[in-house]
Structures are given as structure tokens and as C-alpha cells.
Design an enzyme around this catalytic site. Structure first.
Site, PDB file in Angstrom:
ATOM      1  N   ASN A   8       0.878  -1.173   0.000  1.00 49.71           N
ATOM      2  CA  ASN A   8       0.000   0.000   0.000  1.00 49.71           C
ATOM      3  C   ASN A   8       0.917   1.225   0.000  1.00 49.71           C
ATOM      4  OD1 ASN A   8      -1.734   2.077   0.525  1.00 49.71           O
ATOM      5  ND2 ASN A   8      -2.769   1.084   2.258  1.00 49.71           N
ATOM      6  N   ARG A  72      -2.387  -1.849  -3.694  1.00 52.74           N
ATOM      7  CA  ARG A  72      -3.577  -1.009  -3.547  1.00 52.74           C
ATOM      8  C   ARG A  72      -3.440   0.186  -4.500  1.00 52.74           C
ATOM      9  NH1 ARG A  72      -4.830   3.498   0.865  1.00 52.74           N
ATOM     10  NH2 ARG A  72      -6.973   3.892   0.243  1.00 52.74           N
ATOM     11  N   HIS A 161     -12.687   3.234  -0.339  1.00 54.74           N
ATOM     12  CA  HIS A 161     -12.677   2.198   0.710  1.00 54.74           C
ATOM     13  C   HIS A 161     -13.290   0.891   0.198  1.00 54.74           C
ATOM     14  CE1 HIS A 161     -12.936   5.453   4.133  1.00 54.74           C
ATOM     15  NE2 HIS A 161     -11.678   5.112   3.924  1.00 54.74           N
ATOM     16  N   ARG A 220     -12.213  15.592   7.420  1.00 57.69           N
ATOM     17  CA  ARG A 220     -12.987  15.995   6.232  1.00 57.69           C
ATOM     18  C   ARG A 220     -14.424  16.301   6.630  1.00 57.69           C
ATOM     19  NH1 ARG A 220     -11.260  10.891   3.493  1.00 57.69           N
ATOM     20  NH2 ARG A 220      -9.157  11.282   2.709  1.00 57.69           N
ATOM     21  N   GLU A 360      -8.204  -4.940   5.024  1.00 60.15           N
ATOM     22  CA  GLU A 360      -8.031  -4.593   3.613  1.00 60.15           C
ATOM     23  C   GLU A 360      -6.878  -5.360   2.973  1.00 60.15           C
ATOM     24  OE1 GLU A 360      -8.627  -0.455   5.150  1.00 60.15           O
ATOM     25  OE2 GLU A 360      -9.143  -0.055   3.066  1.00 60.15           O
TER      26      GLU A 360
END
Ligand code: ADP
Length: 378
Positions: A8, A72, A161, A220, A360
Site C-alpha cells: 500500500n 492497492r 474504501h 474531512r 483490507e
């Protein structure tokens, strides 16, 4: 057993995990890439460190037992709707998507390029954050703006995601013995997103063209009247970059109360801090709205799954967001919830509520192997 290295590569860090089936053989992270004083000047140096760490752990990158590398990749646009074996052409197409993810895709590509130089013989697979959401309908994906302009600039909902939503929706459906069931996934980490999944297909998701839309996150804002952006520019005198920073990095819980870590917010909440109280209530109100919206999108719901650092650990967020929804068949059992059980709804509630730790890396490894076996068969 096949061994897969999952990489990743972010803008300032590379995380890795070596898996044999579901077993973690080695994992780690090289961070502060490119920062002054960091040993990793660039992604090339960072991946060399990863290679050294793996070799020290007895799993050299040159090992013949390594089956594949799974990368990823954040943005697959509409080009990539499934995990894809990496070729020169695929790399070119990921490059073409850089305008949609200017921070993420270049970093992902840097990791891919270095890994291909280190092991050119090894199959490498790109697993896209957006791919799981490629099944959402035009009704869910389309913003109500001029269609020609939207098409020309690729403006639509993509969602992010995706590997987490894929993994958690499948595990949640399994946990309640409804593999073809309807699931609402609430992925609540630093970033946060919700999805509505039916029989393993995503029908809607809260993040949009970028990860800014939807739930309130650590830094955010999530949903916002788009006219606020115009107002900030025209009346507030802010530049596009300043507004970007305000909404993506200084918004959310940080903007509301000065803390983006939910643990700190909860501590202040317990002490009666009014800013933390407001931030927490805005966060939970938004979550509850999405649960209601996705209930309507799905028609019926078998299970609501909480995941991510906040979703997996904060019983207070879980019980507050779902409080008062008994009429929808959603009833959280306070004892199970606080104890941290896997199933936290009451017996007999029509909608089950589950806490499913996301994974993940495991999902990327699984999808990587699927691509390899498909390629070998094909
Ligand atoms: P990322 O999105 O970077 O993968 P995580 O999924 O690990 O992040 O989530 C990080 C968030 O999880 C942080 O805001 C942190 O406050 C929150 N978190 C972790 N543990 C707890 C806890 N025990 N209670 C409440 N929030 C927690």
C-alpha cells in the site's frame, strides 16, 4: 500455500504485509518518505527498506515461494471495475487517471514501478479502492449537473474504501448466515464511508467523485451545500487550495472541536465539553441519516456492520447513531455493545447489528490470487 505480498504505497508511506493464506508472515511500514532526515528519500528507497526487512524476517523478496504482489490503487475511474493484472498498458491507464486522484495514484504507481523493477518475473495485480462501487446504478452515480460537461470531465460518484466494503459486507452477511442478504456497511476510520450492499453488489456509497463527500470524518467535512464553496471563494476571499485544505484537512471533527481522534473527543465529551458535544452529535446525526437513506435504498436490511477504528472500538458512536430506530427493527443491546461482541443487536431484532474488524490487506491478497488463478486458467 501461496504467498502474496500486499503493498500500500501512499504519498509519504509504504505499508506492507506478507500473507500465506490468511496467515500474516511479516508486516511493517516505511514512513516519512521524502521528508528531511528520513532514510527513505523516495519510493525506490522505501521499497528497498521493505525488501531488507522482509529478508531479515527470512522472507526475501527474491524467494521462489512468493506467488504475487498485490498493490492497492486508489482510483480506477470507470476504466477498472475489477482487480487487474498489471501490464505496461494498465500502468498507462492508471497514469491517465491521475487527474482524478492527484495525490494518491502517483504514489501507488511509484510503488508498482519499483516493485516491477525488483521482481519483473512476478505477476503483480492492482486492486482498486473504487472497483467494488462500480456496480452502483446510474441513478446513484450521477450528479444532477450538465451531463455533457460531467461526462467530459468524468464527474460522477466513484466511492472509495472499496476493498473494506467488499470484505466487511461479505463477512457481515456470513456472520448472520445471509450470504445473499442486504447489508449497510459503516466504515468509520480517519476517513469514513457508508455503503448499501445487496447480494454482494454495491448499490450506493457515500463518498463521491473524491473521498470528501458523505459522512463526517476525522479531518474531512463530508456533505456540504456546494454553494458554501462559492461563498468561501467570493465572500471569504479564499483560494481553491485554501478551501481544499479547509474541507479535507481542517474540517470534520478537527474543524468542529480541534480533535480528530475520536478517543480524545469522547474524553472531552465525558467531561462535558460543549465543542466536543456538538462535534459528536454532528458526527452521529450524519451517520444516522445515511443509515436511514440506505435502508430506503435497500428496502429491507439484514445487517448493519460497523468497522474501522471508530466503528470497531467506539460503543458510544454505535449506540448513539442507532438510538431510537426500534421502529425500523434496529435495536442495539447495550451490554453486548459495550462488551464488544461481534453481534450487538438484541435477540429477535429484525435488523442485526455487527462489529466486523476490516482487513483490507487480506482482501487485497485474496483478490490478487483470484486474478492469478483466473489468468492461469484463461
Ligand atoms: P485509518 O482510516 O487511517 O485506517 P483507523 O481505521 O485505524 O484509521 O481509525 C482511526 C480512528 O479510530 C481514529 O480517529 C481513532 O480515534 C479511532 N479509534 C481507535 N480506537 C478507538 C477507541 N477505542 N475508541 C474510539 N475511537 C477509536
Amino acid at each position: 500455500m501461496s504467498r502474496v505480498l500486499v503493498l500500500n504505497s501512499g504519498s509519504s508511506s509504504v505499508k506492507y504485509r506478507l500473507l500465506s493464506g490468511a496467515e500474516r508472515l511479516a508486516s511493517g511500514m516505511v514512513d516519512r518518505i521524502g521528508e528531511a532526515g528520513s532514510p527513505a528519500a523516495d519510493h525506490g528507497a522505501a521499497l528497498k527498506t521493505v525488501a531488507t526487512e522482509l529478508a531479515d524476517a527470512g522472507f526475501g523478496l527474491d524467494s521462489p515461494e512468493l506467488t504475487a504482489i498485490g498493490h492497492r490503487v486508489v482510483h480506477g475511474g470507470t476504466t477498472f471495475t475489477e482487480p487487474t493484472l498489471i501490464t505496461e498498458e494498465v500502468i498507462k491507464k492508471i497514469e491517465e487517471l491521475v487527474p482524478l486522484a492527484p495525490l494518491h495514484n502517483p504514489a501507488n504507481l511509484a510503488g508498482i514501478e519499483v516493485a516491477r523493477r525488483l521482481r519483473p518475473d512476478l505477476p503483480q495485480v492492482a486492486v482498486f479502492d473504487t472497483a467494488f462501487h462500480s456496480t452502483i446504478s446510474p441513478a446513484a452515480a450521477t450528479y444532477a449537473i450538465d451531463r455533457e460537461l460531467a461526462e467530459r470531465l468524468s464527474i460522477r460518484r466513484y466511492g472509495f474504501h472499496g476493498t473494506s466494503h467488499a470484505y466487511v459486507s461479505r463477512e457481515a452477511a456470513r456472520a448472520v448466515d445471509r450470504p445473499m442478504g442486504n447489508v449497510i456497511v459503516l466504515h468509520l476510520g480517519n476517513g469514513a464511508s457508508a455503503s448499501a450492499v445487496s447480494a454482494g453488489r454495491c448499490l450506493d456509497t457515500s463518498m463521491g467523485m473524491t473521498p470528501l463527500e458523505g459522512l463526517v470524518m476525522g479531518t474531512r467535512s463530508g456533505d456540504l451545500d456546494p454553494a458554501v464553496v462559492l461563498y468561501l471563494e467570493r465572500t471569504g476571499g479564499m483560494s481553491p487550495d485554501e478551501i481544499d485544505t479547509l474541507l479535507n484537512r481542517h474540517g470534520g471533527m478537527l474543524g468542529l472541536c480541534g480533535d480528530n481522534d475520536m478517543r480524545a473527543v469522547e474524553k472531552r465529551l465525558a467531561a462535558g465539553d460543549p465543542d466536543a458535544q456538538l462535534a459528536f452529535s454532528v458526527y452521529c446525526h450524519r451517520l444516522r441519516k445515511y443509515v436511514g437513506a440506505y435502508y430506503a435504498v435497500l428496502g429491507t436490511v439484514d445487517v448493519i456492520a460497523f468497522t474501522g477504528g471508530v466503528g470497531e472500538n467506539s460503543s458510544l458512536v454505535r449506540e448513539t447513531a442507532l438510538a431510537g430506530l426500534e421502529a425500523l427493527g434496529i435495536v442495539v443491546d447495550p451490554v453486548r455493545n459495550r462488551r464488544g461482541d461481534r453481534l450487538i443487536s438484541t435477540d429477535g431484532a429484525a435488523v442485526r447489528v455487527a462489529v466486523i474488524p476490516t482487513d483490507e490487506e487480506l482482501e487485497i491478497a485474496r483478490q490478487t490470487l483470484e486474478v492469478i488463478s483466473r489468468t492461469n486458467r484463461g
